[in-house]
Design an enzyme around this catalytic site. Sequence first.
Site, PDB file in Angstrom:
ATOM      1  N   SER A  51       0.810  -1.218   0.000  1.00 38.73           N
ATOM      2  CA  SER A  51       0.000   0.000   0.000  1.00 38.73           C
ATOM      3  C   SER A  51       0.841   1.265   0.000  1.00 38.73           C
ATOM      4  CB  SER A  51      -0.943   0.003   1.207  1.00 38.73           C
ATOM      5  OG  SER A  51      -1.782  -1.125   1.134  1.00 38.73           O
ATOM      6  N   HIS A 229      11.311  -0.402   8.115  1.00 37.39           N
ATOM      7  CA  HIS A 229      12.343   0.233   7.293  1.00 37.39           C
ATOM      8  C   HIS A 229      11.881   1.657   7.043  1.00 37.39           C
ATOM      9  CE1 HIS A 229      14.089   1.234   3.387  1.00 37.39           C
ATOM     10  NE2 HIS A 229      12.956   0.973   2.770  1.00 37.39           N
ATOM     11  N   TYR A 263      18.490   4.754  -0.597  1.00 43.50           N
ATOM     12  CA  TYR A 263      18.032   4.832  -1.980  1.00 43.50           C
ATOM     13  C   TYR A 263      17.094   6.028  -2.126  1.00 43.50           C
ATOM     14  CZ  TYR A 263      13.727   2.468  -0.394  1.00 43.50           C
ATOM     15  OH  TYR A 263      12.568   2.126   0.259  1.00 43.50           O
ATOM     16  N   TRP A 361       9.344  -9.026  -2.777  1.00 43.26           N
ATOM     17  CA  TRP A 361       9.342  -7.596  -3.065  1.00 43.26           C
ATOM     18  C   TRP A 361       8.407  -7.304  -4.237  1.00 43.26           C
ATOM     19  CZ3 TRP A 361      14.728  -4.815  -2.884  1.00 43.26           C
ATOM     20  CH2 TRP A 361      15.354  -5.082  -1.649  1.00 43.26           C
ATOM     21  N   VAL A 362       7.998  -6.044  -4.351  1.00 44.19           N
ATOM     22  CA  VAL A 362       7.257  -5.611  -5.541  1.00 44.19           C
ATOM     23  C   VAL A 362       8.081  -5.967  -6.784  1.00 44.19           C
ATOM     24  CG1 VAL A 362       6.440  -3.591  -6.807  1.00 44.19           C
ATOM     25  CG2 VAL A 362       6.059  -3.744  -4.331  1.00 44.19           C
ATOM     26  N   ASP A 548      21.072 -34.881  -7.769  1.00 48.87           N
ATOM     27  CA  ASP A 548      21.807 -36.098  -8.107  1.00 48.87           C
ATOM     28  C   ASP A 548      22.175 -36.808  -6.814  1.00 48.87           C
ATOM     29  OD1 ASP A 548      23.813 -34.291  -7.336  1.00 48.87           O
ATOM     30  OD2 ASP A 548      25.239 -34.998  -8.825  1.00 48.87           O
ATOM     31  N   LEU A 646      33.415 -43.278   4.963  1.00 50.08           N
ATOM     32  CA  LEU A 646      33.171 -44.136   6.125  1.00 50.08           C
ATOM     33  C   LEU A 646      32.108 -43.470   6.991  1.00 50.08           C
ATOM     34  CD1 LEU A 646      36.904 -44.935   6.991  1.00 50.08           C
ATOM     35  CD2 LEU A 646      35.298 -46.362   5.673  1.00 50.08           C
TER      36      LEU A 646
HETATM   37  P1  FAD Z   1       1.309  -7.091   1.407  1.00 49.86           P
HETATM   38  O1  FAD Z   1       1.255  -5.961   0.470  1.00 49.86           O
HETATM   39  O2  FAD Z   1       1.669  -6.797   2.799  1.00 49.86           O
HETATM   40  O3  FAD Z   1      -0.084  -7.810   1.314  1.00 49.86           O
HETATM   41  C1  FAD Z   1      -0.479  -8.773   2.249  1.00 49.86           C
HETATM   42  C2  FAD Z   1      -1.934  -8.576   2.492  1.00 49.86           C
HETATM   43  O4  FAD Z   1      -2.385  -9.641   3.313  1.00 49.86           O
HETATM   44  C3  FAD Z   1      -2.251  -7.298   3.215  1.00 49.86           C
HETATM   45  O5  FAD Z   1      -3.034  -6.475   2.400  1.00 49.86           O
HETATM   46  C4  FAD Z   1      -2.962  -7.746   4.465  1.00 49.86           C
HETATM   47  O6  FAD Z   1      -4.033  -6.912   4.831  1.00 49.86           O
HETATM   48  C5  FAD Z   1      -3.434  -9.129   4.091  1.00 49.86           C
HETATM   49  N1  FAD Z   1      -3.633  -9.988   5.258  1.00 49.86           N
HETATM   50  C6  FAD Z   1      -2.750 -10.280   6.214  1.00 49.86           C
HETATM   51  N2  FAD Z   1      -3.291 -11.064   7.158  1.00 49.86           N
HETATM   52  C7  FAD Z   1      -4.577 -11.277   6.768  1.00 49.86           C
HETATM   53  C8  FAD Z   1      -5.657 -12.007   7.333  1.00 49.86           C
HETATM   54  N3  FAD Z   1      -5.541 -12.670   8.473  1.00 49.86           N
HETATM   55  N4  FAD Z   1      -6.814 -12.016   6.655  1.00 49.86           N
HETATM   56  C9  FAD Z   1      -6.965 -11.348   5.488  1.00 49.86           C
HETATM   57  N5  FAD Z   1      -5.975 -10.643   4.938  1.00 49.86           N
HETATM   58  C10 FAD Z   1      -4.787 -10.606   5.557  1.00 49.86           C
HETATM   59  N6  FAD Z   1       9.781  -3.449  -2.640  1.00 49.86           N
HETATM   60  C11 FAD Z   1      10.301  -3.178  -3.839  1.00 49.86           C
HETATM   61  O7  FAD Z   1      10.372  -4.057  -4.690  1.00 49.86           O
HETATM   62  N7  FAD Z   1      10.788  -1.953  -4.150  1.00 49.86           N
HETATM   63  C12 FAD Z   1      10.749  -0.944  -3.251  1.00 49.86           C
HETATM   64  O8  FAD Z   1      11.180   0.146  -3.530  1.00 49.86           O
HETATM   65  C13 FAD Z   1      10.222  -1.203  -1.972  1.00 49.86           C
HETATM   66  N8  FAD Z   1      10.234  -0.254  -1.027  1.00 49.86           N
HETATM   67  C14 FAD Z   1       9.646  -0.485   0.166  1.00 49.86           C
HETATM   68  C15 FAD Z   1       9.575   0.548   1.074  1.00 49.86           C
HETATM   69  C16 FAD Z   1       8.935   0.362   2.274  1.00 49.86           C
HETATM   70  C17 FAD Z   1       8.867   1.489   3.255  1.00 49.86           C
HETATM   71  C18 FAD Z   1       8.372  -0.895   2.583  1.00 49.86           C
HETATM   72  C19 FAD Z   1       7.659  -1.140   3.861  1.00 49.86           C
HETATM   73  C20 FAD Z   1       8.478  -1.940   1.686  1.00 49.86           C
HETATM   74  C21 FAD Z   1       9.112  -1.739   0.471  1.00 49.86           C
HETATM   75  N9  FAD Z   1       9.221  -2.757  -0.457  1.00 49.86           N
HETATM   76  C22 FAD Z   1       9.738  -2.494  -1.694  1.00 49.86           C
HETATM   77  C23 FAD Z   1       8.797  -4.126  -0.148  1.00 49.86           C
HETATM   78  C24 FAD Z   1       7.421  -4.390  -0.724  1.00 49.86           C
HETATM   79  O9  FAD Z   1       6.569  -3.354  -0.398  1.00 49.86           O
HETATM   80  C25 FAD Z   1       6.848  -5.679  -0.166  1.00 49.86           C
HETATM   81  O10 FAD Z   1       7.801  -6.695  -0.184  1.00 49.86           O
HETATM   82  C26 FAD Z   1       5.634  -6.118  -0.987  1.00 49.86           C
HETATM   83  O11 FAD Z   1       4.735  -5.066  -1.120  1.00 49.86           O
HETATM   84  C27 FAD Z   1       4.941  -7.304  -0.329  1.00 49.86           C
HETATM   85  O12 FAD Z   1       3.770  -7.581  -1.051  1.00 49.86           O
HETATM   86  P2  FAD Z   1       2.769  -8.704  -0.532  1.00 49.86           P
HETATM   87  O13 FAD Z   1       1.647  -8.743  -1.485  1.00 49.86           O
HETATM   88  O14 FAD Z   1       3.536  -9.939  -0.290  1.00 49.86           O
HETATM   89  O15 FAD Z   1       2.333  -8.229   0.899  1.00 49.86           O
HETATM   90  N1  THG Z   2      28.881 -38.784  -1.849  1.00 46.99           N
HETATM   91  C1  THG Z   2      27.744 -39.450  -1.631  1.00 46.99           C
HETATM   92  N2  THG Z   2      26.567 -38.996  -2.070  1.00 46.99           N
HETATM   93  C2  THG Z   2      26.503 -37.825  -2.736  1.00 46.99           C
HETATM   94  C3  THG Z   2      27.663 -37.101  -3.015  1.00 46.99           C
HETATM   95  C4  THG Z   2      28.879 -37.605  -2.526  1.00 46.99           C
HETATM   96  N3  THG Z   2      25.301 -37.350  -3.155  1.00 46.99           N
HETATM   97  C5  THG Z   2      25.182 -36.008  -3.587  1.00 46.99           C
HETATM   98  C6  THG Z   2      26.345 -35.617  -4.435  1.00 46.99           C
HETATM   99  N4  THG Z   2      27.584 -35.929  -3.742  1.00 46.99           N
HETATM  100  C7  THG Z   2      26.264 -36.408  -5.717  1.00 46.99           C
HETATM  101  N5  THG Z   2      27.285 -36.071  -6.651  1.00 46.99           N
HETATM  102  C8  THG Z   2      28.200 -36.973  -7.125  1.00 46.99           C
HETATM  103  C9  THG Z   2      28.820 -36.675  -8.321  1.00 46.99           C
HETATM  104  C10 THG Z   2      29.688 -37.591  -8.893  1.00 46.99           C
HETATM  105  C11 THG Z   2      29.961 -38.790  -8.244  1.00 46.99           C
HETATM  106  C12 THG Z   2      29.392 -39.048  -7.027  1.00 46.99           C
HETATM  107  C13 THG Z   2      28.488 -38.146  -6.454  1.00 46.99           C
HETATM  108  C14 THG Z   2      30.829 -39.792  -8.872  1.00 46.99           C
HETATM  109  N6  THG Z   2      30.691 -39.983 -10.211  1.00 46.99           N
HETATM  110  C15 THG Z   2      31.487 -40.946 -10.957  1.00 46.99           C
HETATM  111  C16 THG Z   2      31.656 -40.417 -12.377  1.00 46.99           C
HETATM  112  O1  THG Z   2      30.909 -39.563 -12.794  1.00 46.99           O
HETATM  113  O2  THG Z   2      32.576 -40.899 -13.026  1.00 46.99           O
HETATM  114  C17 THG Z   2      30.884 -42.302 -10.978  1.00 46.99           C
HETATM  115  C18 THG Z   2      29.627 -42.438 -11.744  1.00 46.99           C
HETATM  116  C19 THG Z   2      29.207 -43.871 -11.979  1.00 46.99           C
HETATM  117  O3  THG Z   2      30.040 -44.772 -11.872  1.00 46.99           O
HETATM  118  O4  THG Z   2      28.022 -44.041 -12.286  1.00 46.99           O
HETATM  119  O5  THG Z   2      31.607 -40.441  -8.225  1.00 46.99           O
HETATM  120  O6  THG Z   2      29.953 -36.990  -2.675  1.00 46.99           O
HETATM  121  N7  THG Z   2      27.777 -40.578  -0.945  1.00 46.99           N
END
Ligand code: FAD
Ligand code: THG
Length: 820
Positions: A51, A229, A263, A361-362, A548, A646
């Site tokens: 708002s 803020h 800002y 954020w907006v 993976d 291990l």
């Molecule tokens: P909101 O706009 O807060 O909407 C949530 C709505 O939920 C509200 O209308 C509320 O009434 C409703 N609600 C809550 N509880 C209930 C309930 N129980 N029942 C029914 N309705 C409920 N962002 C930017 O990107 N750029 C900027 O420059 C920027 N500047 C900012 C400056 C200020 C001073 C502030 C405060 C914020 C700024 N932000 C900015 C952040 C941005 O405003 C917010 O992150 C964004 O507006 C959030 O939007 P929203 O729709 O999630 O929440």
């Molecule tokens: N150890 C164990 N689990 C894991 C990881 C790990 N899970 C998440 C992440 N790391 C998975 N990533 C990899 C990537 C490569 C290999 C193992 C885990 C790897 N690759 C061989 C190759 O590409 O040559 C063997 C492949 C095969 O023989 O099929 O060893 O670090 N426990």
Amino acid sequence: MNAVLPHGPRVVVIGAGIVGCSLADELTARGWTDVTVLDQGPLPAPGGSTSHAPGLVFRTGPSRTLTAFAAYTVEKFGALEADGLPCFTPVGGLELATTPERWADLHRKAGFAASWGIHAELVGPARCKELWPLLDESKVLGGLYTPDDGLARAVPACRAQRERARARGARFLDRHTVTGIERDGGRVTAVVTDRGTFPADHVVSAAGFWGPVIGRMAGVDVPLLPLAHQYAKTAPLPELAGANDPRTEASRPILRFQDRDLYFREHTDRIGIGSYAHRPLPVDPFTVPAYDDAKDMPSSYPFTPEDFAPSWEDCRGLLPALKDTEITEGFNGVFSFTPDGMPVLGEARALRGFWLAEAVWVTHSAGVAKAVAEWMVDGRPSLDLHECELTRFEDAQRSPAYVAERGARQFVEVYDVIHPLQPMDRPRPLRVSPFHARQQELGAVFLEGGGWERPHWYEANAPLAEGIDLPGRDAWAARHWSPVAAAEARATRERVALYDMTPLRRLEVAGPGSLAFLQRMTSNNLAKKPGAVTYTLLLDEAGGIRSDLTVARLAPDLFQVGANSPADLDWLLRHAPDDVHLRDITSGTCCVGVWGPLARALVQPLTRDDFSHEAFGYFKARQTCIGHVPVTAMRLSYVGELGWELYTSADLGLRLWDTLWEAGQEHGVIAAGRSAFNSLRLEKGYRAWGHDMTTEHHPHEAGVGFAVRMNKGDFVGRSALEALGGPDAPGRPARRLTPLLLDDPSAVVLGKEPVYVDGAPAGYVTSASYGYTLGRCVAYAWLPPLETGAGVHIEYFGEKVPATVAEEPLFDPEMTRIRR
Ligand code: FAD
Ligand code: THG
């Protein structure tokens, strides 16, 4: 009255701020028209953060996902009209540098812009002055100018999207306060308000900083902290008289002075100033007044001039014209901060049909709404959302204390120059492995990840680094880095090292349905004898890579899965049938990786089992004892050397470490950290999920097609891969995860830098590290298909660094070091 008969499931959206209104538009555009948006406040400005949001939209940052969200917001609002004006005014964006560190960081940011496809220019002080005549350019070293950034008109954008959604059948009910969420059998069924109950198949909490309040009604923790803020406006400035059309209010770029956490934007002839320079002002969302009880709006608290005073001096220093004016209005406006600064999106597993779209954020609102609508309607978002998913948080990252501490820290750091490896300094230590005391004794330098303390290198190894001739590094690349990592990498390749793998997520999958379940959920064939370990992929329905895994079959109905993030457990739990028991065993267990050519010599004397290559082959697992410690040993290695992971229970971890350490002395064992680890895995070409590949990529283009067995039977993602055909399916951009070696042995890049082919941006680096064995920096990048040997350039802080497409794997292609 609804203009058309509603279609699709019944959706109730809580909150008519920018997120709720955008979501209603995106859902109805996709044919889900039975959408009811409820808000406690009155339309058109129901009193949430939207708002009074000044609406600055800067798109560029380190997160590719957030930039994509913002780019969509600009595109969409630019084409959306309210009162005959577009809902986005492209006045441009200008970020100023007044310190050398910021100026360098703006070069890095220009790199992000090129990586993510945003037009940006680095400009000198004179151009800054031209763009913002009120500036004292003598204070400025330069700026980053992004001509297509600008101002979103948030409240009109809400209205325009409401009108479109209404025309498609949605309804918006203001002055309805949600008081409860009804459920049955783990699914939402209705939303209760003070004015009646609304049946629902899907409920989306778009309640902004009230998210935790709605979350409590649903039994879902919403990890965000509302903080106030400050935003203030000056009196009219004679310098701006007649400068701006009162309808669009602004013509000069939105301006950031991040070195002072400030800002600026124009409001016709006044200047609006936002400050993050003050102390964190947390707000308890449970005690926020109702709309009618609030002095102004529930999200607006009285201005505290004493908090603004130092910022006001900074403003006047930067914009001398402000010396003759004063602040005439201001407020402390509330919005959401999460522990990592990212939004919280997705469906709660514990309550199906209950979705979150919070901490947005907006700037990112339209992009978020599109992604969430795709997710709801199509079953998956087209963009990689892993940084934004509710499921990304560990249990230990959900406590109110953690959320409060980290949320406040995010506020403080919002404009800081943050190194990609820079850890938060509190709350630490939170999670430690059983080896923590030993690691401290060895001078471990810890960084934090997922709440874990993780050694990056050990100062005890510093003497080993003395003889190593390494090229110098620039100060940025040298942060959170040490030449000791080179010594640790070398010791791993030449002798043997212990790696703490405890933070590696481990899941246990047990029960009669386990094999069938894992076969269905993953891409490789797991129907092997107990004792086999398999590298496999979790794919989504579209064949995108969700994770993976390594899957060890320990017994016919018992598997241990090595996974990546908490989202993996969530995904598997969502799909698990009743005859499969799944649990995360990470916290109660630990793991040491023993890797290097002398690994066998170290481990064999400690066990009665035969650890020879013949008896204990590559990618095999077995249960054995190391000295007094029962372990599960797996023969695999992410660093590409002979050795074992291990695993044992946490209580025995220290004993395991000490046993290995003692036995290793005669072999020159060292403890080694993640810095060496990351270098070694990149030399070997092993992918890091979340960096190198995500749901946006399919296995063939990511170079992990070898882990897909199309003929093993059906599995999630199979039909999509079949439809795709080969790696270069029609309708998709042809691209490859491409290994690059930097030509200059002294050059380094760190990740996310743009890559230029024939002088034009063609992709971006996913991860990079100096390869100490290769004597070159290794970088992986998403690029169009290129021949081995092709030359490219990586932009690093504005410099074009030459690199060459290499052949994978860069190190030990014959696998002689592992398979022996
Ligand atoms: P909101 O706009 O807060 O909407 C949530 C709505 O939920 C509200 O209308 C509320 O009434 C409703 N609600 C809550 N509880 C209930 C309930 N129980 N029942 C029914 N309705 C409920 N962002 C930017 O990107 N750029 C900027 O420059 C920027 N500047 C900012 C400056 C200020 C001073 C502030 C405060 C914020 C700024 N932000 C900015 C952040 C941005 O405003 C917010 O992150 C964004 O507006 C959030 O939007 P929203 O729709 O999630 O929440
Ligand atoms: N150890 C164990 N689990 C894991 C990881 C790990 N899970 C998440 C992440 N790391 C998975 N990533 C990899 C990537 C490569 C290999 C193992 C885990 C790897 N690759 C061989 C190759 O590409 O040559 C063997 C492949 C095969 O023989 O099929 O060893 O670090 N426990």
